[in-house]
Scaffold this motif. Structure first.
Motif: not given
Length: 532
Positions: A426-432, A452-460, A483-494
């Motif tokens: 992510f180029l800019r991030s408030q929280a990863i 690995q899943a990474r979530s980024d929150l920046y400026a809304g 995917v825009e608009g989503l944040l991870a709420a659990s680790p991924p499983v296969a």
């Protein structure tokens, strides 16, 4: 097609949230921005298109508007050849549900599910990932979860469910505590382990005050349990935020429970099921542990197990080294490590203002393995993962260290192709937020891939990005995708949900930091996504 709600009747009371949840499928389809009115920040051509969803996904779940955590969990469950794979979904909204495919292959709540806890003092909700295993020996796994109930006067219950949603005989049980203060199940999950060597698992649960509870399959406390670490060197009880591990370290046919407490100078201990015996070992780690869990495996193929534990760096003021409540003390060795002081009195050397992060490998008796420890620059948010990357039958040790992913062999050497820097960050991030690494064979070729899943929150804006690496360190085709608009709420499983021979990626997500949940499943075997 009408979809049965995973919430059952409770869903009707949350109609506004359901309306938001049902919009997730459209939001994820790419027809509109998931952030109403918000422009896309994706750079064209830079990030591969996400794969399509498995039929019937995403599955919406409303989310309560109170303080409960965004994180939930997804655990695969094997329901047999005829029934196929299932998914156990646990949500802090106050439910556990089992999803299984119907006659058309679409995943729906199984009969008897979901299980809610409205008869308990509210709020009542599951905490930590459920454990899955065959407790009663009938060949069908049960599901065990910890439910915390109430607010100021919190109660803790362990539930064990059959696959049909009914309670296993002898369950639920309340976890009682004789001491004072706030007492709760830890954020780590339920561990099922064979502590008595009879071939069937017992239930083990870590608690917040340095305590480990253990129960038989019929819900009775095991003799001599709970195990208590006691107060730390600063006179306080510790949390057990990291997952517990279990392995037969001494070769007697029964598992020991391996526990790492959280905080600075944490204790790592291997506890036998027979509480008349002393711990197999107790080590005091030289730095900091949060949720870095121990993992166990035979790293060099000699038939003996090793324990792998990673730590974080510690930076702070000079603090005195105080004795533990049981008379042990921490001293400083020539290597700058913490170690029990055999004199039984407090060491006089201060804790240094900086303690480095490390990868520690111990033999089954607690002695250091040759070539270890290895110093890390900044460590990772999660502990190590063991995976056989080169197919030689021996696992390598994978550990994130800041923006790098390392792979070590049994002697501490860095595996060829590693470390790997995770590009397209992510180029800019408030929280990863980063999930634990998942090692799995995505395409059935008996070679490991790393996810690995990474979530980024920046400026809304919210972004979810999935990284995929081959065991050689090279990117998996089609990864990373975003995917825009989503944040991870659990680790991924296969899990191969549609039985096409290719694992699908499943995880809980939320629409931004406060939106409803959706259970998503990406079809990695779909034509056009890219071959592994």
């Amino acid at each position: 097609m009408h979809r049965a709600s995973p919430y059952g009747g409770a869903l009707r009371r949350r109609a506004p949230l359901l309306a938001a949840a049902l919009g997730i499928a459209a939001l994820l389809s790419g027809t509109q921005s998931p952030l109403a009115g918000g422009p896309s920040r994706r750079l064209p051509g830079r990030i591969p298109k996400s794969p399509p969803f498995v039929a019937g996904f995403p599955i919406p779940f409303p989310r309560p508007s109170d303080y409960r955590a965004r994180q939930g969990s997804v655990v695969p469950i094997d329901l047999g050849k005829e029934s196929g794979p299932g998914l156990v979904v646990s949500l802090s909204a106050g439910l556990v549900t089992l999803l299984r495919p119907d006659a058309t292959g679409v995943f729906q709540p199984a009969d008897g599910w979901p299980r809610t806890f409205e008869d308990r003092p509210q709020p009542a909700y599951p905490l930590g990932a459920p454990g899955v295993g065959d407790l009663d020996g009938d060949g069908i796994p049960e599901i065990v979860t910890c439910v915390v109930s109430g607010n100021l006067q919190r109660q803790n219950f362990l539930y064990a469910f059959h696959a049909d949603g009914s309670d296993l005989k002898g369950w639920p049980v309340e976890i009682l505590h004789d001491g004072e203060g706030y007492y709760s199940c830890s954020p780590a999950g339920v561990l099922l382990a064979d502590l008595d060597g009879d071939g069937r698992p017992e239930v083990v649960r870590g608690m917040n005050q340095g305590e480990v509870q253990a129960f038989s399959a019929d819900g009775l406390p095991l003799p001599g349990w709970p195990f208590q670490l006691g107060l730390d060197s600063f006179g306080r009880p510790r949390g057990l935020n990291a997952d517990l591990a279990a392995a037969d370290l001494d070769g007697d046919g029964a598992d020991e429970v391996i526990v790492t407490e959280s905080g600075f100078l944490p204790r790592l201990v291997a506890v036998p099921a027979d509480r008349h015996r002393p711990p197999v070992f107790l080590q005091i780690l030289p730095s900091l542990v949060e949720r870095q869990a121990p993992v166990v495996g035979d790293l060099n193929g000699d038939g003996h197990l090793e324990i792998v534990q990673s730590t974080l760096p510690f930076t702070g003021d000079m603090l005195p080294v105080l004795p533990y409540a049981d008379g042990r003390a921490t001293g400083r060795t020539g290597s700058g490590r913490s170690a029990p002081d055999s004199r039984g009195s407090a060491g006089t050397d201060p804790v240094p203002p900086f303690a480095a992060a490390e990868m520690i490998v111990l033999r089954a008796d607690g002695s250091p393995a040759a070539g270890w420890p290895r110093t890390l620059a900044s460590g990772g948010p999660w502990g190590a993962v063991l995976a056989d990357l080169d197919g030689d039958g021996h696992p390598e040790i994978l550990q994130q260290d800041g923006g790098l992913l390392y792979a070590f062999d049994a002697t501490g050497g860095v595996v060829s192709g590693f470390p790997q820097r995770l590009h397209r960050d992510f180029l800019r991030s408030q929280a990863i937020e980063e999930s634990p690494w998942l090692a799995t064979d995505l395409d059935g070729d008996r070679k490991m891939e790393l996810i690995q899943a990474r979530s980024d929150l920046y400026a809304g804006f919210s972004y979810l990005r999935l990284f995929g690496l081959r065991g050689t360190g090279q990117p998996v085709p089609g990864f990373p995708f975003e995917v825009e608009g989503l944040l991870a709420a659990s680790p991924p499983v296969a899990v191969d949900l549609n039985r096409d021979g290719v694992q699908d990626l499943v995880m809980l997500t939320t629409a931004g930091p406060s939106g409803p949940w959706s259970l998503v499943a990406w079809d990695l075997g779909a034509r056009g996504h890219g071959r592994l």
